[in-house]
Design a protein around this motif. Sequence first.
Motif, PDB file in Angstrom:
ATOM      1  N   TRP A 235     -17.456 -60.476  45.584  1.00 28.56           N
ATOM      2  CA  TRP A 235     -18.268 -59.707  44.642  1.00 28.56           C
ATOM      3  C   TRP A 235     -19.360 -60.615  44.065  1.00 28.56           C
ATOM      4  O   TRP A 235     -19.080 -61.735  43.640  1.00 28.56           O
ATOM      5  CB  TRP A 235     -17.407 -59.144  43.512  1.00 28.56           C
ATOM      6  CG  TRP A 235     -18.108 -58.012  42.814  1.00 28.56           C
ATOM      7  CD1 TRP A 235     -18.948 -58.090  41.751  1.00 28.56           C
ATOM      8  CD2 TRP A 235     -18.057 -56.633  43.179  1.00 28.56           C
ATOM      9  NE1 TRP A 235     -19.425 -56.839  41.421  1.00 28.56           N
ATOM     10  CE2 TRP A 235     -18.897 -55.922  42.286  1.00 28.56           C
ATOM     11  CE3 TRP A 235     -17.384 -55.912  44.178  1.00 28.56           C
ATOM     12  CZ2 TRP A 235     -19.073 -54.540  42.351  1.00 28.56           C
ATOM     13  CZ3 TRP A 235     -17.562 -54.539  44.243  1.00 28.56           C
ATOM     14  CH2 TRP A 235     -18.395 -53.867  43.336  1.00 28.56           C
ATOM     15  N   PRO A 236     -20.608 -60.160  44.039  1.00 25.31           N
ATOM     16  CA  PRO A 236     -21.687 -61.015  43.540  1.00 25.31           C
ATOM     17  C   PRO A 236     -21.649 -61.175  42.021  1.00 25.31           C
ATOM     18  O   PRO A 236     -21.225 -60.269  41.296  1.00 25.31           O
ATOM     19  CB  PRO A 236     -22.955 -60.271  43.982  1.00 25.31           C
ATOM     20  CG  PRO A 236     -22.534 -58.840  44.076  1.00 25.31           C
ATOM     21  CD  PRO A 236     -21.106 -58.860  44.538  1.00 25.31           C
ATOM     22  N   ALA A 237     -22.097 -62.329  41.569  1.00 23.15           N
ATOM     23  CA  ALA A 237     -22.223 -62.564  40.129  1.00 23.15           C
ATOM     24  C   ALA A 237     -23.328 -61.668  39.561  1.00 23.15           C
ATOM     25  O   ALA A 237     -24.193 -61.165  40.288  1.00 23.15           O
ATOM     26  CB  ALA A 237     -22.549 -64.028  39.866  1.00 23.15           C
ATOM     27  N   MET A 238     -23.280 -61.475  38.256  1.00 23.99           N
ATOM     28  CA  MET A 238     -24.297 -60.657  37.608  1.00 23.99           C
ATOM     29  C   MET A 238     -25.673 -61.309  37.719  1.00 23.99           C
ATOM     30  O   MET A 238     -25.820 -62.516  37.511  1.00 23.99           O
ATOM     31  CB  MET A 238     -23.929 -60.467  36.128  1.00 23.99           C
ATOM     32  CG  MET A 238     -24.866 -59.535  35.387  1.00 23.99           C
ATOM     33  SD  MET A 238     -24.434 -59.344  33.633  1.00 23.99           S
ATOM     34  CE  MET A 238     -22.860 -58.479  33.766  1.00 23.99           C
ATOM     35  N   HIS A 239     -26.672 -60.514  38.022  1.00 24.21           N
ATOM     36  CA  HIS A 239     -28.034 -61.020  38.101  1.00 24.21           C
ATOM     37  C   HIS A 239     -28.483 -61.473  36.708  1.00 24.21           C
ATOM     38  O   HIS A 239     -28.188 -60.808  35.708  1.00 24.21           O
ATOM     39  CB  HIS A 239     -28.972 -59.933  38.622  1.00 24.21           C
ATOM     40  CG  HIS A 239     -30.329 -60.421  38.989  1.00 24.21           C
ATOM     41  ND1 HIS A 239     -31.301 -60.701  38.046  1.00 24.21           N
ATOM     42  CD2 HIS A 239     -30.881 -60.695  40.199  1.00 24.21           C
ATOM     43  CE1 HIS A 239     -32.398 -61.119  38.649  1.00 24.21           C
ATOM     44  NE2 HIS A 239     -32.179 -61.119  39.965  1.00 24.21           N
ATOM     45  N   PRO A 240     -29.197 -62.593  36.604  1.00 23.54           N
ATOM     46  CA  PRO A 240     -29.626 -63.090  35.286  1.00 23.54           C
ATOM     47  C   PRO A 240     -30.405 -62.063  34.475  1.00 23.54           C
ATOM     48  O   PRO A 240     -30.279 -62.022  33.241  1.00 23.54           O
ATOM     49  CB  PRO A 240     -30.478 -64.309  35.634  1.00 23.54           C
ATOM     50  CG  PRO A 240     -29.970 -64.773  36.961  1.00 23.54           C
ATOM     51  CD  PRO A 240     -29.546 -63.531  37.689  1.00 23.54           C
ATOM     52  N   GLU A 241     -31.228 -61.252  35.122  1.00 19.95           N
ATOM     53  CA  GLU A 241     -32.000 -60.259  34.377  1.00 19.95           C
ATOM     54  C   GLU A 241     -31.116 -59.139  33.845  1.00 19.95           C
ATOM     55  O   GLU A 241     -31.382 -58.582  32.770  1.00 19.95           O
ATOM     56  CB  GLU A 241     -33.120 -59.689  35.253  1.00 19.95           C
ATOM     57  CG  GLU A 241     -34.251 -60.673  35.505  1.00 19.95           C
ATOM     58  CD  GLU A 241     -34.901 -61.159  34.217  1.00 19.95           C
ATOM     59  OE1 GLU A 241     -35.235 -60.314  33.364  1.00 19.95           O
ATOM     60  OE2 GLU A 241     -35.064 -62.381  34.067  1.00 19.95           O
ATOM     61  N   VAL A 242     -30.073 -58.792  34.598  1.00 21.99           N
ATOM     62  CA  VAL A 242     -29.124 -57.801  34.097  1.00 21.99           C
ATOM     63  C   VAL A 242     -28.384 -58.358  32.887  1.00 21.99           C
ATOM     64  O   VAL A 242     -28.202 -57.674  31.877  1.00 21.99           O
ATOM     65  CB  VAL A 242     -28.132 -57.382  35.202  1.00 21.99           C
ATOM     66  CG1 VAL A 242     -27.051 -56.461  34.643  1.00 21.99           C
ATOM     67  CG2 VAL A 242     -28.873 -56.693  36.335  1.00 21.99           C
ATOM     68  N   ARG A 243     -27.952 -59.617  32.988  1.00 18.61           N
ATOM     69  CA  ARG A 243     -27.286 -60.266  31.853  1.00 18.61           C
ATOM     70  C   ARG A 243     -28.196 -60.284  30.633  1.00 18.61           C
ATOM     71  O   ARG A 243     -27.771 -59.967  29.512  1.00 18.61           O
ATOM     72  CB  ARG A 243     -26.886 -61.691  32.214  1.00 18.61           C
ATOM     73  CG  ARG A 243     -26.203 -62.458  31.069  1.00 18.61           C
ATOM     74  CD  ARG A 243     -26.082 -63.935  31.418  1.00 18.61           C
ATOM     75  NE  ARG A 243     -25.351 -64.082  32.655  1.00 18.61           N
ATOM     76  CZ  ARG A 243     -24.033 -64.100  32.742  1.00 18.61           C
ATOM     77  NH1 ARG A 243     -23.312 -63.970  31.654  1.00 18.61           N
ATOM     78  NH2 ARG A 243     -23.440 -64.240  33.906  1.00 18.61           N
ATOM     79  N   LYS A 244     -29.444 -60.627  30.831  1.00 12.84           N
ATOM     80  CA  LYS A 244     -30.402 -60.681  29.724  1.00 12.84           C
ATOM     81  C   LYS A 244     -30.521 -59.329  29.046  1.00 12.84           C
ATOM     82  O   LYS A 244     -30.483 -59.224  27.809  1.00 12.84           O
ATOM     83  CB  LYS A 244     -31.761 -61.142  30.255  1.00 12.84           C
ATOM     84  CG  LYS A 244     -32.858 -61.201  29.200  1.00 12.84           C
ATOM     85  CD  LYS A 244     -34.181 -61.642  29.836  1.00 12.84           C
ATOM     86  CE  LYS A 244     -35.315 -61.624  28.814  1.00 12.84           C
ATOM     87  NZ  LYS A 244     -36.616 -62.021  29.459  1.00 12.84           N
TER      88      LYS A 244
ATOM     89  N   GLN B 157     -25.646 -50.360  34.952  1.00  7.50           N
ATOM     90  CA  GLN B 157     -26.293 -51.601  35.366  1.00  7.50           C
ATOM     91  C   GLN B 157     -25.307 -52.740  35.631  1.00  7.50           C
ATOM     92  O   GLN B 157     -25.296 -53.326  36.701  1.00  7.50           O
ATOM     93  CB  GLN B 157     -27.313 -52.047  34.296  1.00  7.50           C
ATOM     94  CG  GLN B 157     -28.363 -51.024  33.951  1.00  7.50           C
ATOM     95  CD  GLN B 157     -29.270 -50.680  35.107  1.00  7.50           C
ATOM     96  OE1 GLN B 157     -29.553 -51.521  35.951  1.00  7.50           O
ATOM     97  NE2 GLN B 157     -29.741 -49.443  35.159  1.00  7.50           N
ATOM     98  N   ALA B 158     -24.472 -53.046  34.653  1.00 10.00           N
ATOM     99  CA  ALA B 158     -23.637 -54.254  34.725  1.00 10.00           C
ATOM    100  C   ALA B 158     -22.251 -54.000  35.292  1.00 10.00           C
ATOM    101  O   ALA B 158     -21.616 -54.920  35.815  1.00 10.00           O
ATOM    102  CB  ALA B 158     -23.527 -54.886  33.331  1.00 10.00           C
TER     103      ALA B 158
END
Length: 306
Positions: free
Chosen positions: A279-288, A254-255
């Motif tokens: 490169w895109p930043a991590m999606h907030p839901e993935v971080r959560k 995922q991350a």
Amino acid sequence: MTAPRYQGVFPVVPTTFREDGSLDLASQKRCVDFMIDAGSHGLAILANFSEQFLIADDERELLTRTVLEHVAGRVPVIVTTTHFSTKVCAERSRRAQDMGAAMVMVMPPYHGATFRVGEPQVHAFYAGVSDAISIPIMVQDAPAAGTPMSAAFLARMAQEIEHLSYFKIETAGAASKLRELIRLGGDAIEGPWDGEEAITLIPDLDAGATGAMTGGGYPDGIRQIMDPYVAGKRDEAIAQYTRWLPLINYENRQAGFLAAKALMLEGGVIDCDLPRSPWPAMHPEVRKGLLETARRLDPLVLRWGR
């Protein structure tokens, strides 16, 4: 196999940036200190999980010198020196050795999606790098290079190229490949290692792996698997692997390489967890989900800087 000079948990050090994309060397040093405090037997820098493909040549030199000087011999450091050119890779490797690297890690020569060379050229490439240095070379056998290398070919290179003796196997069926590599290569295989964030760690250890190069966010968790296994307590190692597997899986599937920096930011180790553009930043839901999974395990990273 001969007794390895290097074994155990050697996680990849992420490269830390500020929000504007410039290097953050203060965070970089804290990152290294945390990873040593968390039980790393050694470190690896400038790897794919260090965003090496987003780092300029002069920054590579600065990062190598900064990390090696800051580590100051506390643990051995593997420096990734991958490049398509034999000359450039050999020169990078020699400079890394001169700065104090314990080993260099090198992928087979590739560029983009289609530029590849055959086995004779891959063999000559690694031989050329070996001729330039006197420290071990680790072959990174990873899908990213798009260069299939059989266990037989890897074993032959180990037997014929002086300093080529470590292998990080990250391809599908890694355990079977490690087992065959050890069988064919014998004493020339000093270090058969696991990779891929330890997602296949137990099968790879069963196959004879003596080292693991994982992500950098929770070396203490990987040690909880490796240490009992090495001590002959396989059931305990499997229990710990089962316990840590949700976090390992979250990182692997995922991350990705942003997992370590997200964990380090949450624990106050570093100041920013952003990658470099594009490169895109991590999606907030993935971080959560990542942090929720990590909190159930209470790794040192979430407490180290607080």
